[in-house]
Design an enzyme around this catalytic site. Structure first.
Site, PDB file in Angstrom:
ATOM      1  N   ASP A  87      -7.629  -0.375   4.101  1.00  0.00           N
ATOM      2  CA  ASP A  87      -6.957  -0.345   2.803  1.00  0.00           C
ATOM      3  C   ASP A  87      -7.098  -1.714   2.125  1.00  0.00           C
ATOM      4  OD1 ASP A  87      -5.328   0.417   0.653  1.00  0.00           O
ATOM      5  OD2 ASP A  87      -3.944   1.524   1.926  1.00  0.00           O
ATOM      6  N   ASP A 203      -9.350   5.270  -4.538  1.00  0.00           N
ATOM      7  CA  ASP A 203      -7.905   5.395  -4.743  1.00  0.00           C
ATOM      8  C   ASP A 203      -7.565   5.046  -6.195  1.00  0.00           C
ATOM      9  OD1 ASP A 203      -5.266   5.770  -4.026  1.00  0.00           O
ATOM     10  OD2 ASP A 203      -5.022   3.805  -3.093  1.00  0.00           O
ATOM     11  N   GLU A 206      -6.640   7.702 -11.357  1.00  0.00           N
ATOM     12  CA  GLU A 206      -6.113   8.642 -12.361  1.00  0.00           C
ATOM     13  C   GLU A 206      -6.554   8.323 -13.800  1.00  0.00           C
ATOM     14  OE1 GLU A 206      -4.365   9.054  -8.713  1.00  0.00           O
ATOM     15  OE2 GLU A 206      -4.048   7.265  -9.911  1.00  0.00           O
ATOM     16  N   HIS A 359      -1.434   7.608   8.038  1.00  0.00           N
ATOM     17  CA  HIS A 359      -1.526   6.501   7.066  1.00  0.00           C
ATOM     18  C   HIS A 359      -0.131   6.064   6.655  1.00  0.00           C
ATOM     19  CE1 HIS A 359      -2.993   3.914   3.949  1.00  0.00           C
ATOM     20  NE2 HIS A 359      -2.636   4.702   2.944  1.00  0.00           N
TER      21      HIS A 359
END
Length: 555
Positions: A87, A203, A206, A359
């Site tokens: 991440d 990630d 949007e 996660h």
């Protein structure tokens, strides 16, 4: 657009304008409907075999040393585990296409070591690029600026500027623009030489922006403030994203907002295949109609709560209907601290998500299946070994989904449509037509009420036929067990499990033959090398169809 489902049954569409095209897929079965739908929008991609193994992740390892400790304890307990995710904390100051050479010093070598052990690596990349680094020090921004790849303000000329994870202010790549695809492809290919990734996790696409619209705020016009907005966050289309009147290559952001993640997925899929020479792994937070052709999805930032555990079953079922069967939820929950029992039950359920990944969020306590001690690790290991033993069956279901376009995970209603009792059941689910998973979804519970539709069912653990048909039964579910059942009439291929799929793929195969009441069963096995591109299209695979009859006694 608001769409309301009424119990009549009826669908009500309310819209402020635009053109509505309706496509009707008539089935007649639920599986036929999904097959017809994916014929129109694109069949799901064929995942690499390794991506069906268990995956581990967290935002907040903080350093390579902490990650190494995690990997060591997973190995200590011999818990099956194929993929390690990285991440944003692996990055230098959360800048895409960098890694932290202080806290994650030695990361390139560590990733190569994982690969030598038969594991795979997935790195995260975000869709925003800081514009405020010292000139000449951050190539992704400067190359993008030179190529003109950003989403622009309403003037169509100046880049939209917002705020996100990196320091300073950020600009946003416009993936609907062919130049952006060139820019992204070049940077991802170059990054492969820095960190030897096998897949990319995209990630925040949007796209996420930590403001309401970009600087200096959204103009008061009909695009930014239409006469009606659905019941969304703050009743604002710009909340935590860009102003609707921003300009993308395909038109106003108002029209292309929902396409942002979708438009990023295909170029990422293509560059991962180009970079690795193998089948692509792409995991996207934002999806749209047709995203399953090039990527998988997880159900977003959930919470370590029992209700989120339960809701995940609904999400898994839904995304299979959407043509995105490579789907999972963050096992044990992303936000909040998990508990021993919740995490254990979630590990059991998550062992049967198509995409199985634990996660966790920054600042929360560790929740990998090795951190809770020997008893927890033993149960997690045993459940994951069941998953691994059935991976040939799961892989065959993905082959069938890729070729024929159906579901991998499905509801009981999907298979037993004429049985009204199945229509409301969203607490149990099936792998394909033949394997039922009935998880514990409530705290301090040691039994589950399971509905058994009209078929012969066999307990996976005892192989004994159940006495129940078209009936509910309360079955025992101690902490160490998730109830599992095999449907009579089916043959499931299996393989001795191991700690990675690299090892398990070398193990002996077997068949589970579960007879129906007529003493018959059938099934199939799809097999290839597990990660080469287009093996199906090139006909470089093995496909077996099995039938068994008690009368002949032969397979």
């Amino acid at each position: 657009l608001d769409v309301t489902l009424s119990p009549n049954p009826a669908l009500t569409f309310r819209t402020i304008g635009g053109i509505l095209d309706f496509y009707l897929f008539l089935g007649p079965t639920p599986e036929n409907v999904v097959q017809q739908y994916t014929e129109a929008i694109g069949r799901p991609h064929m995942p690499a075999y390794w991506s069906l193994g268990f995956q581990l992740s967290r935002w907040g390892y903080g350093s390579l040393d902490v990650l190494k400790e995690t990997v060591d304890r997973m190995e200590h307990y011999d818990i099956p585990y194929d993929v390690q995710h990285f991440d944003i904390d692996y990055m230098e100051r959360r800048l895409d296409f960098t890694y932290d050479k202080v806290n994650f010093a030695g990361l390139p070598e560590f990733m190569k070591d994982l690969k030598k052990k038969g594991k795979h690596n997935v790195v995260i990349l975000d869709p925003f690029i800081t514009k405020d680094e010292e000139p000449g020090t951050y190539r992704p921004y400067e190359l993008g600026q030179e190529m003109g790849v950003w989403v622009n303000n309403s003037d169509g000329l100046t880049p939209a500027v917002g705020q996100a994870w990196p320091p300073g202010d950020s600009v946003f790549p416009d993936y609907t623009n062919p130049r952006t695809v060139e820019w992204w492809t070049q940077l991802c290919l170059e990054f492969k030489d820095v960190l030897d990734y096998d897949g990319i996790w995209i990630d925040m696409n949007e796209p996420s922006n930590f403001m309401r619209g970009q600087y200096p705020g959204c103009a008061d016009n009909e695009i930014n403030n239409p006469p009606y907005t659905p019941s969304i966050s703050d009743r604002s289309l710009a909340q935590k994203t860009l102003c609707p009147d921003s300009k993308t290559y395909l038109g106003d952001h108002y029209n292309t907002h929902s396409l942002f993640g979708w438009s990023q997925t295909e170029p990422t899929f293509n560059v991962v295949q180009q970079a690795t020479g193998k089948r692509a792994f792409v995991l996207s937070r934002s999806t749209f109609v047709g995203s399953g052709k090039h990527g998988g999805h997880w159900l977003g930032d959930n919470f370590s709560q029992w209700k989120d555990l339960r809701r995940s079953v609904v999400g898994i079922l839904e995304f299979n209907l959407f043509g995105i069967p490579y789907i999972g939820a963050d096992i044990c929950g992303f936000n909040y601290n998990t508990t021993y029992e919740l995490c254990l039950r979630w590990m059991q359920l998550g062992s049967f998500y198509p995409f199985s990944r634990n996660h966790n969020s920054e600042g929360n306590s560790e929740q990998d299946p090795a951190v809770f001690g020997a008893a927890f690790a033993k149960i997690s290991r045993a459940t994951l070994r069941i998953r691994y033993s059935l991976l040939p069956y799961l892989y065959t279901l993905f082959y069938e989904s890729h070729v024929h376009g159906g579901t991998v995970v499905r509801s009981l209603m999907h298979e037993f449509t004429s049985d009204q009792e199945t229509h409301g059941i969203d607490t149990a689910f099936l792998w394909g037509p033949a394997f039922m998973i009935a998880p514990v979804l409530e705290e301090a519970t040691r039994s589950v009420t399971v509905y058994f539709p009209e078929a012969q069912w066999f307990d996976y653990y005892t192989v004994l036929p159940s006495a129940w048909k078209k009936n509910y039964a309360t079955v025992s579910a101690p902490l160490s067990k998730i109830p599992l059942y095999i449907r009579g009439g089916y043959i499931l291929p299996q393989q001795a499990p191991a700690t990675t799929t690299t090892e398990s793929r070398l193990n002996p195969f077997g068949l589970i033959i579960a007879l129906d009441e007529q003493g018959q069963a059938s099934g199939s096995l799809f097999w290839d090398d597990g990660d080469s591109i287009d093996t199906i299209e090139k006909e470089n695979y093995f496909l077996a169809k099995y039938t068994f009859s008690k009368v002949s006694g032969h397979i």
